[in-house]
Design an enzyme around this catalytic site. Structure first.
Site, short mmCIF file in Angstrom:
data_model
loop_
_atom_site.label_atom_id
_atom_site.label_comp_id
_atom_site.label_asym_id
_atom_site.label_seq_id
_atom_site.Cartn_x
_atom_site.Cartn_y
_atom_site.Cartn_z
CB CYS A 1 -0.93 0.01 1.34
SG CYS A 1 -2.27 -0.89 1.21
CD GLU B 1 -5.37 4.17 2.71
OE1 GLU B 1 -4.37 4.10 2.45
OE2 GLU B 1 -6.22 3.76 2.09
CG ASP C 1 -7.71 -6.26 23.39
OD1 ASP C 1 -7.34 -7.54 24.23
OD2 ASP C 1 -7.46 -5.07 23.83
#
Length: 159
Positions: free
Chosen positions: A78, A115, A129
């Site tokens: 990228c 992105e 998480d």
């Protein structure tokens, strides 16, 4: 089918040469879905979506934006582009799902869908998480591009 864009004539990995491309206004929207068990939803609701680690959704929003800004460092081929706008929106559905939308914008020669996809992905991982102490039965169901404008091809998902 066209050829893969990140291979050179010798079929080796290569960054795409954008030196001759025109600068255009580019925008992309990506979506991720996180499915959470009822016990996590109930516990989060009782605490106003705050945990000892902080606000789940606010932390995920910040993580998504930070990740979108670092996409060119995370994905090997990228281009590094400067974001001009990045927004992460999180919605709780009535199906025990959390929908994450990442919108990224730039005026550049290349980019912006990676992105947006990276921002949505990392926001989803952050929710996982922050909630995994309650249960590992959390599923990141899908991550997909919803739409992109600018550049050679526009795209809008119809499903």
């Amino acid at each position: 089918m066209t050829d893969f864009s990140h291979l050179n004539k010798k079929l080796q990995p290569s960054i795409v040469d954008v030196s001759r491309k025109q600068i255009t206004r580019r925008k992309a929207v990506a979506k991720a879905i996180v499915e959470i068990p009822e016990n996590i939803l109930q516990k989060l609701s009782e605490g106003g979506f705050n945990t000892p680690k902080g606000s789940v959704f606010q932390t995920a929003i910040i993580a998504g934006i930070m990740a979108a800004k670092k996409t060119g460092e995370l994905i090997p081929l990228c281009h590094l582009i400067g974001l001009e706008n990045c927004k992460v929106d999180i919605e709780l559905t009535d199906r025990n799902e959390i929908e994450i939308y990442c919108t990224a914008e730039v005026e550049a020669k290349t980019g912006i869908e990676m992105e947006a996809l990276t921002g949505a992905s990392v926001a989803a991982l952050t929710i996982y998480d922050m909630c995994k102490a309650l249960s590992h039965n959390i599923t990141i169901k899908e991550i997909k591009l919803i739409e992109k404008t600018g550049g050679k091809n526009d795209f809008k998902r119809t499903e």
